[in-house]
Design an enzyme around this catalytic site. Structure first.
Site, PDB file in Angstrom:
ATOM      1  N   ASP A  93     -62.201  45.121  32.078  1.00 33.64           N
ATOM      2  CA  ASP A  93     -61.451  46.106  31.301  1.00 33.64           C
ATOM      3  C   ASP A  93     -62.440  46.848  30.407  1.00 33.64           C
ATOM      4  O   ASP A  93     -63.633  46.531  30.374  1.00 33.64           O
ATOM      5  CB  ASP A  93     -60.324  45.432  30.514  1.00 33.64           C
ATOM      6  CG  ASP A  93     -60.845  44.414  29.520  1.00 33.64           C
ATOM      7  OD1 ASP A  93     -62.066  44.348  29.286  1.00 33.64           O
ATOM      8  OD2 ASP A  93     -60.029  43.667  28.966  1.00 33.64           O
ATOM      9  N   ASP A 279     -53.170  42.353  37.039  1.00 32.32           N
ATOM     10  CA  ASP A 279     -53.800  41.262  36.288  1.00 32.32           C
ATOM     11  C   ASP A 279     -52.818  40.846  35.217  1.00 32.32           C
ATOM     12  O   ASP A 279     -52.011  41.652  34.752  1.00 32.32           O
ATOM     13  CB  ASP A 279     -55.093  41.717  35.606  1.00 32.32           C
ATOM     14  CG  ASP A 279     -54.795  42.497  34.330  1.00 32.32           C
ATOM     15  OD1 ASP A 279     -54.412  43.673  34.446  1.00 32.32           O
ATOM     16  OD2 ASP A 279     -54.922  41.934  33.230  1.00 32.32           O
ATOM     17  N   CYS A 317     -44.968  23.631  47.892  1.00 31.32           N
ATOM     18  CA  CYS A 317     -46.245  24.243  47.490  1.00 31.32           C
ATOM     19  C   CYS A 317     -47.426  23.504  48.116  1.00 31.32           C
ATOM     20  O   CYS A 317     -47.426  22.276  48.192  1.00 31.32           O
ATOM     21  CB  CYS A 317     -46.343  24.218  45.964  1.00 31.32           C
ATOM     22  SG  CYS A 317     -47.899  24.871  45.323  1.00 31.32           S
ATOM     23  N   CYS A 319     -50.619  23.872  46.948  1.00 36.68           N
ATOM     24  CA  CYS A 319     -51.766  23.963  46.024  1.00 36.68           C
ATOM     25  C   CYS A 319     -52.397  22.585  45.829  1.00 36.68           C
ATOM     26  O   CYS A 319     -51.778  21.561  46.123  1.00 36.68           O
ATOM     27  CB  CYS A 319     -51.328  24.557  44.688  1.00 36.68           C
ATOM     28  SG  CYS A 319     -50.662  23.370  43.507  1.00 36.68           S
ATOM     29  N   CYS A 322     -50.100  20.238  43.678  1.00 37.52           N
ATOM     30  CA  CYS A 322     -48.894  19.701  44.322  1.00 37.52           C
ATOM     31  C   CYS A 322     -49.220  18.752  45.462  1.00 37.52           C
ATOM     32  O   CYS A 322     -48.423  17.887  45.806  1.00 37.52           O
ATOM     33  CB  CYS A 322     -48.005  20.850  44.801  1.00 37.52           C
ATOM     34  SG  CYS A 322     -47.139  21.666  43.437  1.00 37.52           S
ATOM     35  N   HIS A 348     -52.132  25.251  39.813  1.00 37.38           N
ATOM     36  CA  HIS A 348     -50.815  25.474  40.413  1.00 37.38           C
ATOM     37  C   HIS A 348     -50.331  26.899  40.160  1.00 37.38           C
ATOM     38  O   HIS A 348     -49.883  27.589  41.089  1.00 37.38           O
ATOM     39  CB  HIS A 348     -49.784  24.477  39.887  1.00 37.38           C
ATOM     40  CG  HIS A 348     -48.401  24.815  40.343  1.00 37.38           C
ATOM     41  ND1 HIS A 348     -47.931  24.502  41.612  1.00 37.38           N
ATOM     42  CD2 HIS A 348     -47.401  25.515  39.747  1.00 37.38           C
ATOM     43  CE1 HIS A 348     -46.712  24.970  41.760  1.00 37.38           C
ATOM     44  NE2 HIS A 348     -46.362  25.602  40.641  1.00 37.38           N
TER      45      HIS A 348
END
Lengths: 389, 389
Positions: A93, A279, A317, A319, A322, A348
């Site tokens: 940014d 974002d 999930c 991930c 998980c 997660h």
């Protein structure tokens, strides 16, 4: 390192687009979500972990890195990629938004903004040109122009002033960017020669002012364009309305970046309005506060009801969290104040955001985005909920 | 899950041994170092990361887990392995050491020790039998008997009292352990049927008292034996002397565990004296304080000399941190207070400890341990040093 900016739209479904963005350090599949690495690190997760969940681009904050360790030190390291040990694209940014929200005292003028560091009170001047120089030294793949983002609600006069000043700053920032790209200042290291610069459209929730800002920003001309000044407190309907209105006027052959948004349903709704890049601190910050995202909505892992719940956060999930840990363990880690809670929760939540984007891209490619959108919004609830419902 | 405890010595080099320890949840190559996961998590690193650096066994602290979330809750989860998402072996301490070092008020008696939780002041009684029950419920692969570890220096009378009480507690703890193993108490869940129990030898730095403690503990009979009461402040020469003296009297066909040790050179010196198992908070705790271990000694990453140093911590290291990050970045993360500093530093330090153990095992197998030991001690300095030396 390729030195060319490129964007190919590979599929469309009404206003939604699926694309491939070519940046100096690699390609990004869009619509894409950029995890926020405020101080040159996505808090709680390593670069290996970010890669393992498919992160293609991260955002880093110019304000923080400028104050510490300084853009000059980062440039001497060979740029932010070398410094962070992150080889994929980075967007920075401009630093302006955080000057307005974090600096201790600040004074806005036509030249730029004078502010005092939140770290040590030291005085700094940020101008459109300096924002360019700092990001050139950081060597991000995408540098953002310095804009003025008024707080919400703003008076019409404040909105007008911000739009006009932002346009003047766009011209100055772009001139400086082009001068550096032409090799104009040996004092400014440019570790990423292929750096692109995005313009930012302001105008609050007023369509006429947005139109004026779009026209002026396009007249300056950037590699691509962002919609700023939303997600600052306005009603969500206004945000969607202005997002759609503005995105439709931005070039179809360039990625459109909606800054600072948002909740998972905001991503879906904004893609439906033609947005390609996002974002937001929500998945990372909320993870550290114990809020975990699921397809049905966010849950608060500290809730006592999870103390003896052996299921993963979301049985569907995939991930790393998980796959291995139960709600009971995550709740315990959070309550015990263990830093591993932040890591596992962040993994997660970021996976949830990135996987949602992946599903969005797939739906657009298959021409089923409208169906995906409907199903997502019917299932997803913004209100924190219990998984026992 | 195998239900048998086993230990095979696969190579010897003078007093040093290389072995393979068979525990309920898998095998451990010895000499081995056990990372400390005080509250059921090795602070700052995930189970995936622990596996990636070759961790075969971790230690968890009974005192902390007993107070929160409680052994009963862990047992209802199916034990500590299921709760932590860690499938490899776990050793639990008895809780006694931490009762003495952490609890707010404690009163030692023949039956056990009454203490008040450091969390909420609640009153608890820890007895040799309860220490067994708690660890049975946790379902660790190895449970430690409750011992009395006197502070250093202790008077001869204090040492004698601790040795004798520890022996009486050994008998009580072993009886309870055998009764549970025979299925004697339906109120005590035993999620790991193949759990082993280690006895602990006390006696301070006095050889005669060590001899007495060894004889009495062997007479009770455990799956294996630990040396307690060292690394509590005594001179390092005394620790080495008592370690060697005691280890030589412990059964050669059982692993020998030196509790709470130590610095990297302590590991090498203790292996040379016949030790097979170690645990210590140094690599993890010091990582969080910015002290990183290298073959030449520890360094302090916060030192300003590393601010612009682009090299990894140790150019010869293959850990995930050294493969990707510079000293400059690690120093910056530490100074900025980013939690990622703890993660990356911990990964490096644990890898250093585990890799040192791997090198020790290789040297023993090749019959070159004496040479390895000499080279290690000549290179390694305990004093924090600069890598620019």
């Amino acid at each position: 390192m390729t030195a060319r900016f490129g964007f190919d739209v590979v599929a469309r479904d009404e206003a939604a687009r699926c694309g491939r963005l070519q940046l100096a350090h690699g390609d990004v599949d869009t619509p894409a979500f950029m995890p926020v690495g405020t101080r040159g690190a996505v808090r709680g997760v390593t670069a290996d972990e970010l890669e393992s969940i498919g992160t293609q681009i991260v955002l880093a904050n110019t304000y923080h890195l400028h104050l510490r360790p300084s853009a000059e030190l980062v440039a001497r390291r060979g740029g932010l990629h070398a410094f962070m040990g992150w080889t994929r694209p980075i967007l920075t940014d401009s630093g302006g938004y955080q000057v307005f929200s974090l600096a201790e005292r600040r004074t806005l003028g036509e030249d730029g903004v004078v502010f005092h560091s939140h770290l040590d009170g030291s005085r700094h001047l940020l101008t459109p040109e300096r924002a360019v120089d700092i990001q050139a030294r950081l060597g991000s793949d995408v540098a953002m122009m310095l804009d003025e983002c008024p707080s919400w609600p703003a008076t019409p006069a404040e909105l007008d002033a911000a739009v006009e000043r932002t346009l003047r700053w766009a011209r100055r920032g772009r001139d400086r960017f082009l001068a550096l790209a032409a090799g104009g200042d040996p004092d400014v290291a440019r570790p990423t020669p292929g750096q692109a610069q995005f313009g930012i459209v302001q105008g609050g929730t007023d369509k006429a002012r947005r139109d004026r800002s779009v026209a002026g920003t396009l007249a300056v001309g950037f590699e691509a364009y962002a919609i700023g000044g939303l997600s600052v407190g306005e009603p969500v309907e206004a945000m969607y309305e202005i997002t759609g209105h503005t995105a439709a006027q931005l070039p179809a052959d360039r990625p459109r970046y909606l800054m600072g948004t948002g909740m998972p349903d905001d991503l879906v709704e904004s893609v439906a309005r033609g947005i390609d890049l996002f974002d937001c601190v929500l998945p990372t910050r909320n993870a550290r506060n114990g809020q975990l995202f699921t397809p049905r909505g966010p849950i608060s892992i500290k809730n006592a009801r999870y103390a003896e719940d052996d299921r993963p956060i979301d049985p569907g999930c995939r991930c790393p969290t998980c796959k291995r840990y139960s709600r009971a363990y995550l709740r315990y880690l959070f309550v015990a104040g263990e830093m591993n809670a932040a890591t596992l929760n962040t993994l997660h939540n970021l996976h949830f955001y990135l996987d949602t984007m992946r599903q969005i891209r797939e739906a657009i490619k298959f021409g089923t985005f409208a169906k995906f959108r409907k199903a997502f919004l019917e299932t997803y609830s913004r209100q924190p909920r219990s998984l026992d419902d």
